[in-house]
Design an enzyme around this catalytic site. Structure first.
Site, PDB file in Angstrom:
ATOM      1  N   ASN A   1     -19.355 -25.374  51.903  1.00 23.11           N
ATOM      2  CA  ASN A   1     -17.992 -25.723  52.070  1.00 23.11           C
ATOM      3  C   ASN A   1     -17.166 -25.409  53.490  1.00 23.11           C
ATOM      4  OD1 ASN A   1     -16.842 -27.518  49.636  1.00 23.11           O
ATOM      5  ND2 ASN A   1     -18.108 -26.043  48.459  1.00 23.11           N
TER       6      ASN A   1
ATOM      7  N   ARG B   1     -22.720 -22.415  47.792  1.00 19.11           N
ATOM      8  CA  ARG B   1     -21.656 -23.246  47.727  1.00 19.11           C
ATOM      9  C   ARG B   1     -20.638 -22.945  48.712  1.00 19.11           C
ATOM     10  NH1 ARG B   1     -20.840 -22.011  42.910  1.00 19.11           N
ATOM     11  NH2 ARG B   1     -21.902 -23.920  41.971  1.00 19.11           N
TER      12      ARG B   1
ATOM     13  N   SER C   1     -26.644 -20.296  44.288  1.00 16.16           N
ATOM     14  CA  SER C   1     -25.581 -21.313  44.375  1.00 16.16           C
ATOM     15  C   SER C   1     -24.279 -20.815  44.628  1.00 16.16           C
ATOM     16  CB  SER C   1     -25.687 -22.166  42.877  1.00 16.16           C
ATOM     17  OG  SER C   1     -25.093 -21.145  41.978  1.00 16.16           O
TER      18      SER C   1
END
Lengths: 272, 156
Positions: free
Chosen positions: A215, A211, A207
């Site tokens: 993004n 992440r 994660s």
């Protein structure tokens, strides 16, 4: 630059400059996406490493320069700016991490500034550096290292390695294993515990890296789409608002990466 | 999105950067920050101490002024007393001196009066004698009467 159609343009922009072993055993640069894919694991994204090391070097050079000439009584503007960042990191570490580990704060500072700088490359108009390097004869050039999943995985798995290392160092092998095996449900349901805890353990680096990658990749893709689909005189209507919004995103993502690193490492120092 | 050796390159870079940061970047900056914090704390403490000292000094000042006033009062009282004494003494001396002068003047006057009287008596005697002589020129034996006249003169 093979930019005949918008599709080609976008694909070209998403291709790293790859150096690796061709299927026939010889080493060299990949001249197409297909060649790069054929190299498999034995390849290096030269652009990712170049820009990340350059930006990391920039970070260390700048901070070292301030650290050498630091003044307690008369801080200059640059020093004040650096101090604000260092103090922010120091406070974040102090609030979250309650042990004594001299590695955590420098690690957090490095991650925050480095990730921020790598993210910042996203704000440079998408064709500036790639086109310049194309003119110099370099075929592919992706300038935002954090849009390369290798880079974010590299960071996240380094953090993961440190998590395991400190877990074992602080709690011992038995303690670490006990945490994995005996946790939510007690000793009777050991296999279930193990599965749950292992999933949550490995979810952390995944994660963390996905992440950041997601993004930045999405942000970069939108810049590329704007550049590919709009005529040059109209691109600013979308790219400027997106870039302004992205200032927030890149800072926030760097901060989140740093904070989660501190939280994960503090978890591996604490016994339940 | 192929995973490849870049991952390790990135990880190695991170470890080198963190090592450098931990060794050469973080300590000087954080030490300077702590040093400044300490100095500010010390400065505030010193300011507090200074405030306390000021209050103390104010008290001491009031005390000193009071003491000084008291001393000044004492000195004034003493000076007044001494002044009165000197005045009294001077008056006394002056009175004595005056009395002495008056006495001396009296004595002088007395002396001059006596002298004048003696002289006057002498002159009256001489005049009386001269008058008597003129009256009694021939009848009187000068030698015989000189004795009488001298006796009268002595009586006068």
């Amino acid at each position: 630059m093979a930019a005949n159609t918008p599709g080609d343009y976008i694909r070209h922009h998403l291709q790293n400059l790859t150096y690796g072993r061709h299927p026939d055993g010889s080493w060299g640069f990949a001249h197409s996406a297909g060649e790069a894919a054929d190299m498999g694991f034995m390849a290096v994204h030269v652009d990712t490493l170049f820009w990340s090391v350059l930006l990391g070097g920039l970070f260390l050079w700048l901070f070292r320069r301030v650290a050498v000439s630091i003044s307690v009584d008369e801080p200059g503007r640059l020093q004040s700016c650096i101090e604000v960042i260092v103090e922010m990191v120091d406070n974040s570490v102090k609030e979250t991490f309650h042990g004594t580990n001299p590695l955590i704060a420098p690690l957090a500072l490095t991650l925050f500034v480095w990730v921020f700088l790598m993210n910042f490359m996203d704000l440079i108009p998408v064709d500036f550096i790639p086109h310049a390097s194309y003119l110099l004869g370099i075929e592919y050039m992706k300038v935002v290292p954090t849009t390369d999943v290798n880079a974010t995985f590299g960071l996240a798995f380094s953090v993961f390695f440190l998590m395991i290392y400190y877990s074992i160092k602080v709690k011992g092998v038995g303690g670490f294993f006990g945490e994995l095996a005996f946790h939510p449900f007690g000793k009777a349901l050991l296999p279930v515990n193990l599965v749950l805890e292992l999933v949550s353990l490995f979810a952390k680096p995944l994660s963390l890296s996905l992440r950041l990658f997601g993004n930045l990749f999405a942000g970069e893709l939108i810049f590329i789409l704007i550049a590919a689909l709009l005529p040059f005189w109209a691109q600013w209507t979308l790219s400027v608002p997106w870039a302004i919004f992205h200032i927030l995103v890149i800072t926030l993502q760097a901060y989140i990466f740093m904070m989660l690193t501190i939280v994960y490492l503090s978890m591996s120092h604490e016994t339940h | 999105m192929s995973i490849n050796l870049t991952l390790f390159g990135q990880a190695i870079s991170l470890f080198i950067f963190v090592w450098f940061c931990m060794k050469y970047v973080w300590p000087p900056i954080i030490n300077a920050l702590h040093e400044r914090e300490k100095r500010i704390a010390d400065g505030l403490a010193a300011a507090d101490a200074g405030q306390d000292k000021l209050v103390e000094a104010d008290q001491r000042l009031v005390e000193l002024v009071d003491e000084g006033k008291q001393k000044a009062n004492e000195i004034i009282v003493q000076a007044q007393k001494r002044g009165d004494e000197i005045l009294e003494e001077a008056k006394h001396t002056a009175r004595e001196e005056g009395e002495r002068l008056i006495e001396a003047a009296h004595a002088e006057i007395e002396r001059e009066r006596t002298q004048a009287r003696d002289q006057l008596r002498q002159e009256v005697a001489t005049l009386a004698l001269a008058g008597a002589e003129r009256i009694l020129m021939r009848e009187v034996d000068k030698n015989a009467h000189d004795k009488i006249l001298a006796g009268i003169g002595a009586d006068l």
